[in-house]
Design an enzyme around this catalytic site. Structure first.
Site, PDB file in Angstrom:
ATOM      1  N   CYS A   1       0.769  -1.183  -0.024  1.00 50.11           N
ATOM      2  CA  CYS A   1      -0.099   0.147  -0.169  1.00 50.11           C
ATOM      3  C   CYS A   1       0.835   1.177  -0.088  1.00 50.11           C
ATOM      4  O   CYS A   1       0.348   2.373   0.081  1.00 50.11           O
ATOM      5  CB  CYS A   1      -1.039  -0.076   1.169  1.00 50.11           C
ATOM      6  SG  CYS A   1      -2.139  -1.474   1.231  1.00 50.11           S
TER       7      CYS A   1
ATOM      8  N   LYS B   1      -8.721  -0.392  10.323  1.00 47.25           N
ATOM      9  CA  LYS B   1      -8.782  -1.208   9.138  1.00 47.25           C
ATOM     10  C   LYS B   1      -7.848  -2.381   9.680  1.00 47.25           C
ATOM     11  O   LYS B   1      -6.515  -2.311   9.820  1.00 47.25           O
ATOM     12  CB  LYS B   1      -8.306  -0.704   7.807  1.00 47.25           C
ATOM     13  CG  LYS B   1      -8.081  -1.813   6.766  1.00 47.25           C
ATOM     14  CD  LYS B   1      -7.701  -1.164   5.565  1.00 47.25           C
ATOM     15  CE  LYS B   1      -7.553  -2.237   4.385  1.00 47.25           C
ATOM     16  NZ  LYS B   1      -7.288  -1.623   3.099  1.00 47.25           N
TER      17      LYS B   1
ATOM     18  N   ARG C   1      -8.867  -9.401  -3.103  1.00 47.25           N
ATOM     19  CA  ARG C   1      -7.070  -9.166  -3.525  1.00 47.25           C
ATOM     20  C   ARG C   1      -7.195  -9.925  -5.062  1.00 47.25           C
ATOM     21  O   ARG C   1      -6.351  -9.607  -6.025  1.00 47.25           O
ATOM     22  CB  ARG C   1      -6.325  -9.924  -2.796  1.00 47.25           C
ATOM     23  CG  ARG C   1      -6.000  -9.069  -1.654  1.00 47.25           C
ATOM     24  CD  ARG C   1      -5.091  -9.463  -0.678  1.00 47.25           C
ATOM     25  NE  ARG C   1      -5.277  -8.377   0.596  1.00 47.25           N
ATOM     26  CZ  ARG C   1      -4.479  -8.589   1.706  1.00 47.25           C
ATOM     27  NH1 ARG C   1      -3.544  -9.680   1.964  1.00 47.25           N
ATOM     28  NH2 ARG C   1      -4.599  -7.810   2.606  1.00 47.25           N
TER      29      ARG C   1
ATOM     30  N   ARG D   1       0.568  -7.477   5.168  1.00 45.59           N
ATOM     31  CA  ARG D   1       0.299  -5.987   5.608  1.00 45.59           C
ATOM     32  C   ARG D   1       0.318  -5.572   7.011  1.00 45.59           C
ATOM     33  O   ARG D   1      -0.317  -4.935   7.464  1.00 45.59           O
ATOM     34  CB  ARG D   1      -0.986  -5.605   5.049  1.00 45.59           C
ATOM     35  CG  ARG D   1      -1.312  -5.952   3.501  1.00 45.59           C
ATOM     36  CD  ARG D   1      -2.419  -4.937   2.977  1.00 45.59           C
ATOM     37  NE  ARG D   1      -3.057  -5.145   1.760  1.00 45.59           N
ATOM     38  CZ  ARG D   1      -2.230  -5.242   0.346  1.00 45.59           C
ATOM     39  NH1 ARG D   1      -1.126  -4.819   0.538  1.00 45.59           N
ATOM     40  NH2 ARG D   1      -2.940  -5.698  -0.499  1.00 45.59           N
TER      41      ARG D   1
ATOM     42  N   LYS E   1     -13.406  -1.823   9.458  1.00 48.80           N
ATOM     43  CA  LYS E   1     -13.253  -2.773   8.495  1.00 48.80           C
ATOM     44  C   LYS E   1     -12.469  -3.862   9.011  1.00 48.80           C
ATOM     45  O   LYS E   1     -11.373  -3.661   9.441  1.00 48.80           O
ATOM     46  CB  LYS E   1     -12.622  -2.246   7.067  1.00 48.80           C
ATOM     47  CG  LYS E   1     -12.540  -3.092   6.073  1.00 48.80           C
ATOM     48  CD  LYS E   1     -11.838  -2.297   4.646  1.00 48.80           C
ATOM     49  CE  LYS E   1     -11.452  -3.538   3.817  1.00 48.80           C
ATOM     50  NZ  LYS E   1     -10.460  -2.783   2.756  1.00 48.80           N
TER      51      LYS E   1
HETATM   52  C1  PBG Z   1      -6.836  -1.495  -0.223  1.00 48.82           C
HETATM   53  C2  PBG Z   1      -8.166  -2.386   0.129  1.00 48.82           C
HETATM   54  C3  PBG Z   1      -8.486  -3.531   0.406  1.00 48.82           C
HETATM   55  C4  PBG Z   1      -9.838  -3.757   0.544  1.00 48.82           C
HETATM   56  C5  PBG Z   1     -10.306  -2.244   0.254  1.00 48.82           C
HETATM   57  N1  PBG Z   1      -9.302  -1.294  -0.043  1.00 48.82           N
HETATM   58  C6  PBG Z   1      -7.480  -4.695   0.392  1.00 48.82           C
HETATM   59  C7  PBG Z   1      -6.389  -4.709   1.445  1.00 48.82           C
HETATM   60  O1  PBG Z   1      -6.273  -4.093   2.218  1.00 48.82           O
HETATM   61  O2  PBG Z   1      -5.775  -5.867   1.278  1.00 48.82           O
HETATM   62  C8  PBG Z   1     -10.439  -4.880   0.921  1.00 48.82           C
HETATM   63  C9  PBG Z   1     -12.057  -4.939   0.683  1.00 48.82           C
HETATM   64  C10 PBG Z   1     -12.392  -6.201   0.595  1.00 48.82           C
HETATM   65  O3  PBG Z   1     -11.920  -7.224   1.049  1.00 48.82           O
HETATM   66  O4  PBG Z   1     -13.665  -6.351   0.325  1.00 48.82           O
HETATM   67  N2  PBG Z   1      -6.051  -1.423   0.540  1.00 48.82           N
END
Ligand code: PBG
Length: 323
Positions: A129, A194, A204, A216, A247
């Site tokens: 990211c 998150k 992904r 991550r 999230k």
């Molecule tokens: C990007 C992002 C992710 C999701 C939303 N924005 C994936 C991640 O952090 O790996 C996940 C969304 C989902 O699983 O529906 N950083």
């Protein structure tokens, strides 16, 4: 005490149940995620997310019209660029896939509220990211790129930006840069709490953003931590977030509830890809009643305190809720 009190009196029939119902889910609550890719006429179903597609801009416009006609007020855009590189340059390219999708969608359906996911992982060759240095994401060097990405989305006409990278200080960096560039009225919905979650697996595949090495966990939160979410949220609010997000949603209802009761700011919850895929898979196998489980999950997220739900079920649920 029994027999004076009989809770069943208020459950007698659907009319009285409707009158005392404490939580209502409506399509107004939903933000529907879209995966926009390059090319034309592309509509490729994501195998682990039946009913969701990677689609080119022209197809996304058609989808946007349908979404709005179902009473869903908003979408959030994710981009799959043609080329990825170390610096994720597709993220802040004014001619990038998300930027073009914003313009086309706002042109065709101006009332649909277009939010953009601000992150580098879909655009970097390594899938992380941010900018990699010494095998880890360099926080401070990533901030400038995220701010450029947010401005590029705002310039294309995005109504709101939503940083999902979990770098420290990114809300302030984005707020300052948006303000300097003339976008002081563009709100920020921050992915504030998150978690580093296995529930992102299917996403992904959808966004082609699997990290090419490592994971991550050095930037996303540990699923075991509850109080830390309040710290993350407090910092993002101080930095200027207008809406804060938790999230994933379903495994984190306690966190949604904590955030709701602690702060007077709208709370969004992202019911992520894995939550969707589990229900779809079990539904296909005939092991659960998919529609009822879907509505129960959405209701529970709302009941926990979410004002807004980002969900791949938005269209399916709206069709049922609209009757
Ligand atoms: C990007 C992002 C992710 C999701 C939303 N924005 C994936 C991640 O952090 O790996 C996940 C969304 C989902 O699983 O529906 N950083």
């Amino acid at each position: 005490m029994f027999p004076t009190h009989r809770c069943r009196r208020l459950r007698k029939n659907e009319t009285i149940r409707r009158m005392v119902r404490q939580t209502a889910v409506t399509p107004d609550d939903f933000i529907y995620p879209l995966f926009v890719t390059y090319g034309k006429g592309v509509r490729k179903e994501i195998s682990s997310m039946p009913g969701c597609w990677q689609e080119s801009v022209d197809e996304a416009v058609k989808n946007a019209k349908e979404i709005y006609s179902l009473g869903i007020p908003s979408i959030i855009l994710f981009g799959i660029p043609e080329h990825k590189d170390e610096m994720g340059s597709g993220a802040y390219d004014d001619n990038g896939v998300v930027q073009n999708a914003i313009k086309a969608i706002k042109d065709a359906v101006p009332e649909l509220y277009v939010i953009t996911d601000v992150c580098m992982c879909e655009y970097t060759s390594h899938g992380h990211c941010g900018i990699i240095e010494k095998g880890d994401v360099n926080n401070d060097k990533t901030l400038g790129l995220l701010a450029m990405e947010a401005v590029s989305h705002a310039k294309a006409g995005a109504d709101m930006v939503a940083p999902s990278d979990m770098m420290d200080g990114r809300v302030a960096a984005i707020r300052n840069t948006l303000d300097r560039e003339g976008f002081s009225e563009t709100p920020i919905m921050s992915y504030a709490a998150k978690y580093s979650s296995a529930f992102y697996g299917p996403f992904r595949e959808a966004a082609e953003s699997t990290p090419q090495f490592g994971d991550r966990r050095s930037y996303q939160m540990d699923p075991a931590n509850r109080r830390e979410a309040l710290r993350e949220v407090a910092l993002d609010i101080e930095e200027g977030a207008d809406i804060v997000m938790v999230k994933p949603a379903l495994s984190y209802l306690d966190v949604i509830s904590d955030v709701k009761s602690t702060f007077a700011i709208p709370v969004a919850a992202y019911s992520v890809s894995g939550e969707y895929s589990l229900v779809k898979a079990a539904g296909r196998l005939g092991w659960i009643d998919e529609d009822r489980v879907m509505l129960e999950i959405l209701t529970s997220i709302k009941r926990a305190g979410a004002d807004i739900i980002l969900t791949y079920f938005a269209k399916d649920a709206a069709k049922i809720l609209n009757g």
